[in-house]
Enzyme design. Structure first.
Site, short mmCIF file in Angstrom:
data_model
loop_
_atom_site.label_atom_id
_atom_site.label_comp_id
_atom_site.label_asym_id
_atom_site.label_seq_id
_atom_site.Cartn_x
_atom_site.Cartn_y
_atom_site.Cartn_z
CG HIS A 75 -4.57 -2.39 9.40
ND1 HIS A 75 -3.20 -2.73 9.29
CD2 HIS A 75 -5.23 -2.09 8.18
CE1 HIS A 75 -3.07 -2.31 7.99
NE2 HIS A 75 -4.07 -2.30 7.40
CG HIS B 5 -8.06 -0.88 5.00
ND1 HIS B 5 -7.82 -0.23 3.76
CD2 HIS B 5 -6.81 -1.15 5.65
CE1 HIS B 5 -6.56 -0.50 3.43
NE2 HIS B 5 -6.06 -1.26 4.61
CD GLU C 51 -3.01 -0.86 2.12
OE1 GLU C 51 -4.21 -0.88 1.73
OE2 GLU C 51 -2.68 -0.78 3.15
CG HIS D 147 -2.49 2.38 6.54
ND1 HIS D 147 -3.69 2.72 6.65
CD2 HIS D 147 -2.43 0.99 5.76
CE1 HIS D 147 -4.51 1.53 6.03
NE2 HIS D 147 -3.57 0.78 5.69
#
Length: 256
Positions: free
Chosen positions: A107, A173, A86, A105
């Protein structure tokens, strides 16, 4: 590819590696998923990558962090390191928003659960977590897709949802959080913003589990929540997080 002075470059590599360990210690990531980046120039940035000896975010070392261009070209070609799938999350945020110098980023399971349940992102709390309350009051956008953001077009759609906000929730996500200004500070800022969203998600889930309605705190209470400033919200919190990594982390050296 423009590179900052070597001492600054190595400091930023260490900052990214430590930030990855912070994500693991605080539960913002599980196992091997998630990454952090920091800008090193107009078209380059450092990012935590992957390799054949991957051990997960908690065990990130400095050599896991390397420089790439906005187009994904690695600083040095190697068989023992690869960019994350990603990577476009980072490159497209940095491309679209020149003021952004760090991207996280993660989760967080509560954020994933709250987004799937479509719970509203409201300032449910006040002095318990002022940065979280102010963040929710100003608006937390949601990108409605749960896709793996491995292509530029998907990343561009996510960036459009982010707009000029400091965080965006990715439904089913996780989240993306950004930091601005001095690169080292920006990494800490992005991590603390991710923690604020996680705090909101945990509270929303806890309240929703009782069957009680989710209601924002009154405007007059919001008015009494000052911006405590970066010295407290970011710097003090970052020192605490570094201490947690030292006490709760794996204890393995950053340099191997």
């Amino acid at each position: 590819m423009t590179e900052p002075p070597q001492d600054s470059y190595e400091m930023l590599r260490e900052q990214v590696a430590v930030a990855c360990r912070v994500l693991a210690v605080t539960g913002l990531v599980e196992h091997v998923l998630g990454h952090v980046s920091v800008r090193t120039g107009p078209d380059s940035f450092l990012v935590r990558g992957r390799g054949p000896n991957e051990r997960g975010l908690a065990f990130t070392v400095i050599k896991d962090v390397r420089q790439v261009t906005l187009d994904g070209a690695a600083e040095v070609s190697s068989d023992d390191w690869a960019t994350p799938k990603e990577l476009p999350i980072h490159s497209e945020v940095l491309r679209a928003r020149p003021e952004v110098t760090a991207v996280v980023h993660a989760h967080p399971p509560p954020v994933v659960a709250a987004s799937v349940a479509e719970l509203p992102w409201l300032p449910l709390i006040g002095s318990y977590d002022i940065p979280a309350a102010r963040l929710a009051h100003d608006g937390i956008p949601v990108w409605p897709r749960s896709a793996l953001i491995r292509r530029r077009d998907l990343a561009e759609a996510m960036v459009a949802a982010l707009g000029d906000r400091p965080v965006v929730v990715l439904r089913g996500h996780g989240l993306v959080a950004v930091g601005t200004g001095d690169p080292a500070h920006a990494v800490a800022e992005a991590v603390t913003r991710a923690l604020a969203v996680d705090s909101l998600a945990r509270m929303a889930l806890a309240v929703a589990s009782t069957g009680a309605p989710l209601r924002p705190i009154p405007d007059e209470d919001l008015a009494e929540l000052p911006d405590l400033g970066a010295a407290f919200n970011v710097s003090t919190m970052w020192r605490h997080l570094l201490a947690r990594v030292e006490a709760e982390g794996p204890g393995t050296p950053l340099r191997t």
